[in-house]
Write a protein that holds these residues in place. Sequence first.
Motif, PDB file in Angstrom:
ATOM      1  N   PHE A  84      32.140  47.323 -15.455  1.00  0.00           N
ATOM      2  CA  PHE A  84      32.379  48.910 -14.691  1.00  0.00           C
ATOM      3  C   PHE A  84      32.536  48.861 -13.362  1.00  0.00           C
ATOM      4  O   PHE A  84      31.853  47.766 -12.426  1.00  0.00           O
ATOM      5  CB  PHE A  84      31.026  49.619 -14.823  1.00  0.00           C
ATOM      6  N   LEU A  85      34.010  49.604 -12.622  1.00  0.00           N
ATOM      7  CA  LEU A  85      34.058  49.718 -11.633  1.00  0.00           C
ATOM      8  C   LEU A  85      32.527  51.047 -10.439  1.00  0.00           C
ATOM      9  O   LEU A  85      32.970  52.003 -11.397  1.00  0.00           O
ATOM     10  CB  LEU A  85      35.450  50.402 -11.069  1.00  0.00           C
ATOM     11  N   SER A  86      32.830  50.653  -9.506  1.00  0.00           N
ATOM     12  CA  SER A  86      31.840  51.501  -8.386  1.00  0.00           C
ATOM     13  C   SER A  86      32.684  52.788  -8.755  1.00  0.00           C
ATOM     14  O   SER A  86      34.540  52.835  -8.319  1.00  0.00           O
ATOM     15  CB  SER A  86      31.374  50.759  -7.025  1.00  0.00           C
ATOM     16  N   PHE A  87      32.204  53.557  -6.924  1.00  0.00           N
ATOM     17  CA  PHE A  87      33.040  54.751  -6.988  1.00  0.00           C
ATOM     18  C   PHE A  87      34.579  53.834  -5.954  1.00  0.00           C
ATOM     19  O   PHE A  87      35.019  54.392  -6.349  1.00  0.00           O
ATOM     20  CB  PHE A  87      32.372  56.147  -5.889  1.00  0.00           C
ATOM     21  N   LEU A  88      34.094  53.159  -5.253  1.00  0.00           N
ATOM     22  CA  LEU A  88      34.780  52.678  -3.908  1.00  0.00           C
ATOM     23  C   LEU A  88      35.619  51.800  -4.531  1.00  0.00           C
ATOM     24  O   LEU A  88      37.836  51.712  -4.586  1.00  0.00           O
ATOM     25  CB  LEU A  88      34.238  51.740  -2.822  1.00  0.00           C
ATOM     26  N   GLN A  89      35.681  50.784  -5.615  1.00  0.00           N
ATOM     27  CA  GLN A  89      36.600  50.338  -6.680  1.00  0.00           C
ATOM     28  C   GLN A  89      36.926  51.398  -6.824  1.00  0.00           C
ATOM     29  O   GLN A  89      38.903  50.429  -7.195  1.00  0.00           O
ATOM     30  CB  GLN A  89      35.261  49.113  -7.294  1.00  0.00           C
ATOM     31  N   THR A  90      36.648  52.198  -7.450  1.00  0.00           N
ATOM     32  CA  THR A  90      37.700  53.716  -8.052  1.00  0.00           C
ATOM     33  C   THR A  90      38.980  54.121  -7.398  1.00  0.00           C
ATOM     34  O   THR A  90      40.132  53.933  -8.225  1.00  0.00           O
ATOM     35  CB  THR A  90      36.662  54.176  -9.070  1.00  0.00           C
ATOM     36  N   LEU A  91      39.009  53.435  -6.605  1.00  0.00           N
ATOM     37  CA  LEU A  91      39.702  54.783  -5.203  1.00  0.00           C
ATOM     38  C   LEU A  91      40.796  53.033  -5.193  1.00  0.00           C
ATOM     39  O   LEU A  91      41.703  53.832  -4.946  1.00  0.00           O
ATOM     40  CB  LEU A  91      38.878  54.984  -3.896  1.00  0.00           C
ATOM     41  N   LEU A  92      40.032  51.605  -5.634  1.00  0.00           N
ATOM     42  CA  LEU A  92      41.320  50.647  -5.687  1.00  0.00           C
ATOM     43  C   LEU A  92      42.747  50.466  -6.463  1.00  0.00           C
ATOM     44  O   LEU A  92      42.813  49.924  -6.142  1.00  0.00           O
ATOM     45  CB  LEU A  92      40.521  49.392  -4.493  1.00  0.00           C
TER      46      LEU A  92
END
Length: 148
Positions: A84-92
């Motif tokens: 699962f990607l965190s919100f910040l990881q999702t932005l990247l």
Amino acid sequence: MSRRLKAYLISILLIMAVSPPSHGLSLGGLSIGQVEINGIARCSLNGDPNAPPISNGTVILTCGGLTANLAETLTQPNGFFLMFLSFLQTLLFTPSSCYITINLPAGNCSIYSPDGVLSAVLTLASVAVGNNTNVASFVAGPMLDNIF
């Protein structure tokens, strides 16, 4: 975490602070707040679905241009992995430039690959639309030798 990645993450946070929330990942016009990625790692150079699974192998998510791994997880005894990607990881996360790798030998797998890595591309499986956030689910294709 590298100094360059830290600076990049800080700049993303600053942009988020002054920008509307719609500047994250967007798929088909939907703003995506969460990403999950799953697949099965098998001990095969050509993606043989009957090959034994890779147990306890480290699966790495890498996205084009980043020098650091975006996310990591371990395979279960049956080769399955889920991240699962965190919100910040999702932005990247940019699906077209991201891929999954597993270094060999990994877990119970002792096959030989010239570069020592199996890789898989990601395919969008579904988007769950929710009241507060939309979740994109990606599936890693078969783990193959030298797909890049």
